[in-house]
Design a protein around this motif. Structure first.
Motif, PDB file in Angstrom:
ATOM      1  N   SER A 136     -14.113 -21.041 -59.001  1.00 13.26           N
ATOM      2  CA  SER A 136     -15.566 -21.034 -58.915  1.00 13.26           C
ATOM      3  C   SER A 136     -16.119 -19.810 -59.614  1.00 13.26           C
ATOM      4  N   LYS A 155     -21.044 -29.748 -59.404  1.00 13.34           N
ATOM      5  CA  LYS A 155     -20.345 -30.097 -58.161  1.00 13.34           C
ATOM      6  C   LYS A 155     -21.167 -29.689 -56.941  1.00 13.34           C
ATOM      7  N   LYS A 156     -21.854 -28.547 -57.041  1.00 12.25           N
ATOM      8  CA  LYS A 156     -22.662 -28.066 -55.918  1.00 12.25           C
ATOM      9  C   LYS A 156     -23.907 -28.918 -55.733  1.00 12.25           C
ATOM     10  N   TRP A 166     -18.808 -26.229 -61.586  1.00 10.77           N
ATOM     11  CA  TRP A 166     -19.136 -25.853 -60.212  1.00 10.77           C
ATOM     12  C   TRP A 166     -20.624 -26.005 -59.914  1.00 10.77           C
TER      13      TRP A 166
END
Length: 297
Positions: free
Chosen positions: A29, A158-159, A155
């Motif tokens: 991350s 994805k978040k 990331w």
């Protein structure tokens, strides 16, 4: 900013088409919070994708759209850097016997493409997939080294919208540098698509003996029209409205770039149903037999 002659390939979903087996998940991350321990990202991942339609100066590009009622094909050739010429267009009707996925369809696809491409050997075949299954979003990530951007994009996406990387293909394009509250950042267009559908489309052409060079969606194809200046980028924004049988979409472009795309789960069929509902209701005062319980909008 993306160059005029840089053509988006839609996904870099092309890894499934050009090279199998890479793990697209970044190594950690970018924020340093609860990093996952996947294997290191292969250095070849980013280089395996291209934003240019053709890598060869003399390559001929053939685009294929598999519609509900017809198979549509276009042929283009590059005449000079950033310049393309349309050299052919054909439509082959589809019916129940030649519906997508059947052996008859594979035979039709092979014969039509063989006839359309002729004896040319240096050909790149591109296919259109449904934009309804591709999620496009614009995000801003810190202005870090470009070698680290793939990690940051993964990331960030994805978040915002969690997805299963084993079932989803992720790609992105760096648009330009922006400043947010005095902090420089990269403006990135990221897109995801189900790998199963990409495999299915790839399989159709492979069975026909016509392997694909790439897969795209209509919003990106229109973006390419602006970027190659086939249609000069107009001042202000440009809107494109598509109305399909069961799905519609509105796309907004600015300075030749796609800045927004929204899908609408309604189309011609729902419009027809709504009109019939209202007409029947006005004539009889009753809900039409077989119509939905909920009143159409």
């Amino acid at each position: 900013m993306a160059r005029v002659n840089d053509i988006s390939s839609t996904e870099k979903l092309l890894d499934l088409i050009r090279k199998k087996g890479h793990d697209a998940r970044p190594a950690a991350s970018p924020t340093g919070e609860n990093p996952l321990p996947p294997p290191p990202l292969k250095k070849s991942v980013k280089r395996s994708f291209s934003f240019k339609i053709a890598s060869s100066r003399n390559a001929i590009n053939v685009g294929v759209d598999i519609g509900h009622e017809a198979l549509r094909m276009v042929r283009m050739v590059r005449t000079s850097p950033g310049k393309w010429a349309l050299t052919g267009y054909e439509t082959a009707p589809l019916n129940r016997e030649t519906r997508r996925g059947t052996p008859e369809f594979i035979s039709l696809l092979k014969s039509e493409l063989t006839s359309f491409c002729g004896s040319e050997k240096n050909i790149n075949i591109w296919a259109i997939m449904s934009a309804a299954n591709v999620s496009v979003r614009h995000i801003r990530v810190p202005k870090i080294a470009k070698s680290q951007i793939e990690n940051a994009v993964f990331w960030s996406v994805k978040k915002e919208t969690p997805f299963n990387e084993k079932e989803t293909l992720l790609d992105f394009e760096i648009l330009e540098e922006v400043v947010e509250e005095g902090v420089p950042k990269w403006l990135v267009m990221a897109y995801t698509a189900p790998s199963r559908e990409v495999q299915e489309i790839r399989g159709l052409f492979s069975k026909a003996g016509m392997p694909l060079a790439g897969i795209s969606i209509v919003p990106f194809a229109i973006q390419n029209v602006f970027r190659t200046r086939w249609i000069p980028a107009m001042e202000g924004n440009v809107a494109s409205l598509f109305i399909g049988n069961d799905f519609s979409r509105i796309d907004i472009y600015s300075r030749g770039n796609l800045i927004m795309t929204r899908g609408i789960k309604a189309g011609i069929n729902s419009m027809v149903e709504s009109l019939l509902w209202r007409r029947c209701r006005a004539a009889t005062g009753r809900r039409p037999t077989g119509s939905r319980e909920r009143r159409p909008p």
